[in-house]
Design an enzyme around this catalytic site. Structure first.
Site, PDB file in Angstrom:
ATOM      1  N   MET A  12      58.955  62.320 -20.077  1.00  9.20           N
ATOM      2  CA  MET A  12      57.949  62.844 -19.132  1.00  9.20           C
ATOM      3  C   MET A  12      56.565  62.732 -19.742  1.00  9.20           C
ATOM      4  SD  MET A  12      59.785  66.034 -17.191  1.00  9.20           S
ATOM      5  CE  MET A  12      60.540  66.806 -18.605  1.00  9.20           C
ATOM      6  N   GLN A  32      60.434  55.406 -25.272  1.00  9.68           N
ATOM      7  CA  GLN A  32      60.295  54.671 -24.008  1.00  9.68           C
ATOM      8  C   GLN A  32      58.983  53.879 -23.946  1.00  9.68           C
ATOM      9  OE1 GLN A  32      59.278  56.155 -19.956  1.00  9.68           O
ATOM     10  NE2 GLN A  32      61.411  55.686 -19.490  1.00  9.68           N
ATOM     11  N   CYS A  63      58.711  54.087 -13.182  1.00  8.68           N
ATOM     12  CA  CYS A  63      57.467  54.813 -12.931  1.00  8.68           C
ATOM     13  C   CYS A  63      56.865  54.415 -11.578  1.00  8.68           C
ATOM     14  CB  CYS A  63      56.467  54.574 -14.054  1.00  8.68           C
ATOM     15  SG  CYS A  63      54.982  55.561 -13.786  1.00  8.68           S
ATOM     16  N   LYS A  99      65.845  52.677 -17.967  1.00  5.76           N
ATOM     17  CA  LYS A  99      65.838  53.771 -16.976  1.00  5.76           C
ATOM     18  C   LYS A  99      65.389  53.208 -15.629  1.00  5.76           C
ATOM     19  CE  LYS A  99      64.184  58.518 -16.291  1.00  5.76           C
ATOM     20  NZ  LYS A  99      63.024  58.511 -15.410  1.00  5.76           N
ATOM     21  N   GLY A 130      68.343  63.498 -11.890  1.00  4.08           N
ATOM     22  CA  GLY A 130      67.730  63.900 -10.629  1.00  4.08           C
ATOM     23  C   GLY A 130      68.172  65.267 -10.168  1.00  4.08           C
ATOM     24  N   GLY A 161      64.838  66.729 -16.222  1.00  3.32           N
ATOM     25  CA  GLY A 161      63.393  66.507 -16.278  1.00  3.32           C
ATOM     26  C   GLY A 161      62.611  67.761 -15.940  1.00  3.32           C
TER      27      GLY A 161
HETATM   28  C1  LIG Z   1      55.454  65.254 -15.232  1.00  2.84           C
HETATM   29  C2  LIG Z   1      56.443  64.131 -15.186  1.00  2.84           C
HETATM   30  C3  LIG Z   1      56.241  63.023 -16.001  1.00  2.84           C
HETATM   31  C4  LIG Z   1      57.169  61.957 -15.976  1.00  2.84           C
HETATM   32  N1  LIG Z   1      56.980  60.909 -16.821  1.00  2.84           N
HETATM   33  C5  LIG Z   1      57.946  59.939 -16.916  1.00  2.84           C
HETATM   34  C6  LIG Z   1      57.876  58.928 -17.921  1.00  2.84           C
HETATM   35  O1  LIG Z   1      56.959  58.909 -18.758  1.00  2.84           O
HETATM   36  N2  LIG Z   1      58.862  57.985 -17.929  1.00  2.84           N
HETATM   37  C7  LIG Z   1      59.915  58.003 -17.044  1.00  2.84           C
HETATM   38  O2  LIG Z   1      60.800  57.135 -17.100  1.00  2.84           O
HETATM   39  N3  LIG Z   1      60.024  58.976 -16.115  1.00  2.84           N
HETATM   40  C8  LIG Z   1      59.080  59.938 -16.043  1.00  2.84           C
HETATM   41  N4  LIG Z   1      59.228  60.970 -15.164  1.00  2.84           N
HETATM   42  C9  LIG Z   1      60.462  61.052 -14.356  1.00  2.84           C
HETATM   43  C10 LIG Z   1      61.523  61.891 -15.086  1.00  2.84           C
HETATM   44  O3  LIG Z   1      61.918  61.277 -16.286  1.00  2.84           O
HETATM   45  C11 LIG Z   1      62.760  62.103 -14.196  1.00  2.84           C
HETATM   46  O4  LIG Z   1      63.325  60.841 -13.925  1.00  2.84           O
HETATM   47  C12 LIG Z   1      62.423  62.783 -12.873  1.00  2.84           C
HETATM   48  O5  LIG Z   1      61.579  63.887 -13.063  1.00  2.84           O
HETATM   49  C13 LIG Z   1      63.714  63.221 -12.159  1.00  2.84           C
HETATM   50  O6  LIG Z   1      64.397  64.184 -12.903  1.00  2.84           O
HETATM   51  P1  LIG Z   1      64.353  65.740 -12.470  1.00  2.84           P
HETATM   52  O7  LIG Z   1      64.743  65.794 -11.013  1.00  2.84           O
HETATM   53  O8  LIG Z   1      65.288  66.443 -13.389  1.00  2.84           O
HETATM   54  O9  LIG Z   1      62.922  66.172 -12.644  1.00  2.84           O
HETATM   55  C14 LIG Z   1      58.305  62.013 -15.132  1.00  2.84           C
HETATM   56  C15 LIG Z   1      58.483  63.138 -14.313  1.00  2.84           C
HETATM   57  C16 LIG Z   1      57.581  64.185 -14.341  1.00  2.84           C
HETATM   58  C17 LIG Z   1      57.829  65.394 -13.468  1.00  2.84           C
END
Ligand SMILES: Cc1cc2nc3c(=O)[nH]c(=O)nc-3n(C[C@H](O)[C@H](O)[C@H](O)COP(=O)(O)O)c2cc1C
Length: 305
Positions: free
Chosen positions: A19, A72, A103, A141, A201, A224
């Site tokens: 994240m 990553q 992303c 990813k 997710g 996440g």
């Molecule tokens: C603040 C934030 C920053 C994120 N940054 C990245 C990132 O740098 N790389 C990535 O692959 N996914 C990123 N994501 C996506 C998360 O890795 C994850 O796939 C997504 O939040 C879904 O998971 P969750 O439902 O548990 O939040 C980000 C998500 C959030 C909320």
């Protein structure tokens, strides 16, 4: 309870998601203490790293205790992705190289990187192949597509290109990080490939964690949003007593000071607001702070070192 990616044993099935502006070294150490079995760094910009950009270097910081770690990287050019991986392998300790293919931000997509690569399996394979010489297992990813056959085809191509595991965030790009999660996509990808699959997710608690494992058959679950400001989520899922969120922030302050992360004030503020989200008065104060000293004093500690 654990699983294995390539030759690396993971102690459990709980993974901290990458994240941006959240999963820095200090934050990852807190999540590990609370039980996360594998952590991902936030996405590192390959082009910025090559240019010796200070922030990109700070984001790729790790330490001996920060293991197992997937670093990553995002980018669109094979040459740059190779160079960035070379810098990371030379300068840092970590276990896996991870390719960001999910992303949804316009800024990243406009560079042809992140989720823009989902439509370019050949380029994905070229990047993964270019990383083979570093002898680090590679993970990728991805996001699910509305057309499940596309997702399955892509997962197989990624496996064929040499990846050792696939993380699937089971929401299409246009949903960003919110809304319904497609368990069927995770289940079908798991059936289609022979490498470990990490489902991602919407997991917010132990019941959600167990449901994802049960409904999809995935090897591990990535958490996440639910971990932002709340590293204790990992202890909770494991049935242990979680650290209190405000205490966890004080620990974060100490660690971020130790690793020089506290010089990124914007990041410190984001963390403070999230860790204290149940304390509305302090959130308002954090939002107005202009200095780290003020922020530390609002958090209730005058001595971060
Ligand atoms: C603040 C934030 C920053 C994120 N940054 C990245 C990132 O740098 N790389 C990535 O692959 N996914 C990123 N994501 C996506 C998360 O890795 C994850 O796939 C997504 O939040 C879904 O998971 P969750 O439902 O548990 O939040 C980000 C998500 C959030 C909320």
């Amino acid at each position: 309870m654990g699983f294995k990616i390539a030759n690396v044993e993971l102690k459990n099935k709980l993974v901290l998601a990458p994240m941006y502006r959240v999963t820095d070294l200090a934050f990852r150490l807190l999540c590990r203490e609370q039980g996360a079995g594998l952590c991902y760094s936030e996405m590192i910009n390959s082009e910025a790293l090559i240019r010796n950009n200070k922030a990109a270097q700070a984001l790729s910081l790790s330490c001996t205790e920060d293991t197992p770690l997937a670093m990553q990287v995002f980018g669109a050019r094979v040459e740059s992705m190779k160079k960035a991986a070379e810098i990371l392998c030379r300068e840092h300790e970590f276990d896996f190289l991870d390719l960001n293919l999910g992303c949804p931000s316009d800024n990243v997509i406009n560079q042809g990187a992140g989720s823009a690569l989902l439509k370019r399996p050949k380029r994905i394979a070229e990047i993964i192949s270019s990383w083979k010489c570093f002898e680090k297992p590679v993970t990728a990813k991805i996001r699910s597509d509305q057309n499940i056959l596309h997702t399955i085809k892509l997962a197989k191509e990624i496996e064929r290109a040499g990846a050792s595991a696939i993380v699937i965030h089971a929401r299409p790009v246009k949903q960003k990080n919110k809304g319904l999660v497609d368990f069927v996509a995770i289940k079908r990808v798991k059936k289609a490939v022979g490498i470990p699959v990490i489902g991602n997710g919407g997991v917010k608690n132990k019941a959600g964690f167990e449901k994802m494992l049960e409904k999809t058959g995935c090897d591990a679950v990535m958490v996440g949003t639910a971990a932002i400001g709340n590293p204790g989520i990992f202890a909770e899922i494991l049935g242990k007593k979680p650290v209190a969120r405000e205490q966890a922030f004080l620990n974060y302050l100490k660690l971020s000071h130790k690793f020089g992360i506290d010089s990124y004030f914007g990041r410190m503020k984001i963390h403070a607001v999230k860790f204290f989200e149940e304390n509305k008065e302090k959130v308002l104060l954090f939002q107005k702070t202009k200095t780290l000293e003020e922020l530390i004093s609002i958090a209730g500690s005058n001595n971060p070192g």
